[in-house]
Design an enzyme around this catalytic site. Sequence first.
Site, PDB file in Angstrom:
ATOM      1  N   ASP A 318       0.863  -1.173   0.000  1.00 34.43           N
ATOM      2  CA  ASP A 318       0.000   0.000   0.000  1.00 34.43           C
ATOM      3  C   ASP A 318       0.904   1.230   0.000  1.00 34.43           C
ATOM      4  OD1 ASP A 318      -2.437   1.586   0.404  1.00 34.43           O
ATOM      5  OD2 ASP A 318      -1.587   1.961   2.379  1.00 34.43           O
ATOM      6  N   THR A 320       0.203   4.680   0.726  1.00 35.16           N
ATOM      7  CA  THR A 320       0.076   5.601   1.849  1.00 35.16           C
ATOM      8  C   THR A 320       0.382   4.892   3.163  1.00 35.16           C
ATOM      9  OG1 THR A 320      -1.667   6.748   0.639  1.00 35.16           O
ATOM     10  CG2 THR A 320      -1.442   7.261   2.979  1.00 35.16           C
ATOM     11  N   ASP A 565      -1.565   0.035   6.297  1.00 36.91           N
ATOM     12  CA  ASP A 565      -1.800   0.650   7.599  1.00 36.91           C
ATOM     13  C   ASP A 565      -3.248   1.056   7.803  1.00 36.91           C
ATOM     14  OD1 ASP A 565      -1.908   2.762   5.820  1.00 36.91           O
ATOM     15  OD2 ASP A 565      -0.894   4.176   7.165  1.00 36.91           O
TER      16      ASP A 565
END
Length: 813
Positions: A318, A320, A565
Amino acid sequence: MTKQDRTVFRQAAKPQAEGLSADEVALRIDGHLTNLVTNPSSRSAWDIIRSNVLTLFNAIVAASFLLLMLLGQWRDALFGFAAVSNALIGVVQEYKAKKSLDNLAVLTSPRARVIRGGVVQEIGVESVVLDDILVLCAGDQAPADAVVIDETGLEVDESLLTGESDAVQKGVGTEVLSGSSIVTGQGRARVIRVGAQSYASRLTAEAKRFSLVQSEIRQALNRILRWITFALVPIMAIVINGQMQGQGGWQQAIATGSWQTASIGAVASVIAMIPLGLVLMTSVAFAVGAVRLARQKVLIQELAAVEGLARVDVLCLDKTGTLTAGGIVFDSAHDFGEPPPPGWERVLGWFGADPNGNATARCLQAGFRDDGTLLPLSSVPFSSARKWSAVSFPSGTSVAGTWLLGAPEIVLAAGTAAADRALGAASVLAATGLRTLVLAHSGVAASGLDGDEAALPPVPAHVVLLTFREKVRPDAAQTLSYFSDQGVKVKIISGDDPRTVAAVAREVGVVSDGGFDARQLPQDPEELADIMERQTVFGRVTPAQKKEMVQALQRRGHVVAMTGDGVNDALALKESDLGIAMDSAAAATKAVSRLVLLDGRFDRLPNVVAEGRRVIANIERVSMLFLTKTAYAVLLSVTFGALLWGFPFLPRQLSATDGITIGIPAFFLALMPNATRYQAGFLKRSLSFAIPAGLIICLAVLSINALSLAGGYGTGTTVRTMSVVVLTLIALWVLVVLSRPLNVWRVLIIGAMYVALTIIVTVPPIQEFFDLTPFAGEHLAAPAAIAFLGCVATEFLFRHHRRRMKAVLAAPS
């Protein structure tokens, strides 16, 4: 509650600005329309205990243990401790996984603010009911799905849910999803979905689906245990009958009481077939690996995850929070050859230092300094609705006039040559994934800029274009380079614009062609798998798509790791073979992850790979020892049972041989350094050596017993002693060949085991405990010759096995 019941509630009390009354709240509580979620994981504590304890395998071990205790043979029942340890380890591991899932929560806000009876109240998030009016302010987290009924500059961060890092403006009539955070502004919203129906709860419910990490080692061991369990009953029948016949038949054995001796032999043969120590040793190796990684700030939430990254061949990242550290940084200023008016750097310094500035404006502090001397007439803070901010300075100063900072397409009026040129340049820069703002200037100094109704000053002219980029983690490029060198493919997946994701990918050294828009992904699973094989960078990916992308890669035979996250990553992390959460991850994301990088350092992953390789390579080495023992135990049991010969070992004698040839050395071998690169086929490689090695040992023990029966080599205790010596010497040579390449520590360990064997067969008190007899001179030649031939055969087997494995691994797949 049915849909019709919900409609009745809505008709009974249409909420107004004063919110619900106490009676309306009570009505909804009675109807279970609250935000309370009761969604346990799919396995209860009883399910876990039953699957690990109440098995046929454990029942046989327990019955053997109890039989020996009833016969007063406690010295032969030492195997019971290993069996109990195995069951406890299994229960503890699965129970810890269950607790993590049961405690999983997307919503971290402990309180919610609602209007009831015209009064603002703070209540627990579980007390929010359908149709409540939420009061949302900056810093709050939405406790349930709601529709905005009024707002003032309300902007919401949905990155935890969608993966998009940009704040989203919420106007009247738009939905605010549970789990999203209020960035700026305030507003009121009516709750439309609560409890299990809310967006966050639906994500949580799917993430709570119970599963253990995919572990090739654990699956292989479980497969072996299943095979042994199925084989135990028929082999036990052969062994018990052989033991009874060896005592003169069933009738005579029962009549004379010699059935007790036969029972002890039967138990010895059965327990010898079970690799009790292998499961225990594997768990110990995993646990030590977990401790080592914990010292490096890597939390292992399930022991078998230690091996995970050593097997991974695709790493999905991912953007970000994983590749980027959150937030953006100033990139560059572009003036396009036209000299900007003097003082523009000071103005940018002022924007960067403005306490009312947004996160993008504050990034300017890195490139422009505010000297504190600029005193504006008025200013307008940035808002998503306007997409610009402004400041006006009085005439007579070096920066007189009005300065605007905002989106080029809003601030600049198209039509003039200069504006068109600036807008074209901004479009080109944006296509590279950079965020662009324009600093524009108007000679008119306005004193009435303050307020939400502020308008752009007339005909502003562009000064410079400013570009911004996401802040990339400093360790990302090096770590991705490592994985590339190790043959691990990288897929970057994000909810952001594909161009932005591609720009970050280029910055960390991942080659892409501009990013693939996930809105164009096909529904067909095979077509999706084809695209996943070809493409590297993906943008505008939804949480459901992330999960489907992981599944598509797995269908093509890949072992997939996923990092993230946000809650939007939770489903994909759960589905992947190895989920890795960053330190800043949401609670739900950490709960479903197998590894958590506690300090958020992406460069910890190569160390995890190295530790996983050490564990896998060492457990494979140790497993060959244990499986060799299982192989010769099965072969001995069947052979001696079929020949109606008494089993040549007591349980305590096998405990001694196991400790010398497997248990003690395996403990040290499992913890030693080993950088062997992972190759699939752990079980096949182990069995291809263990079964022939077990056959060699079986033939050797069979030979010494046949010679004994032929005459001149003793019976009873003497032949048992010779059998122990033959078995132990050949099994120790198995240890020698599997410990290669030898080093000082391995030589010391092996030497100590030979010393231990000497002590057991020569020291009288120990001889007596293990029911061994001192060797007479005439009894040395045959065991020594047979053991030597067995060691030579083992050496040839090992060399052949090593050559064959090298050829298999070198062959193209």
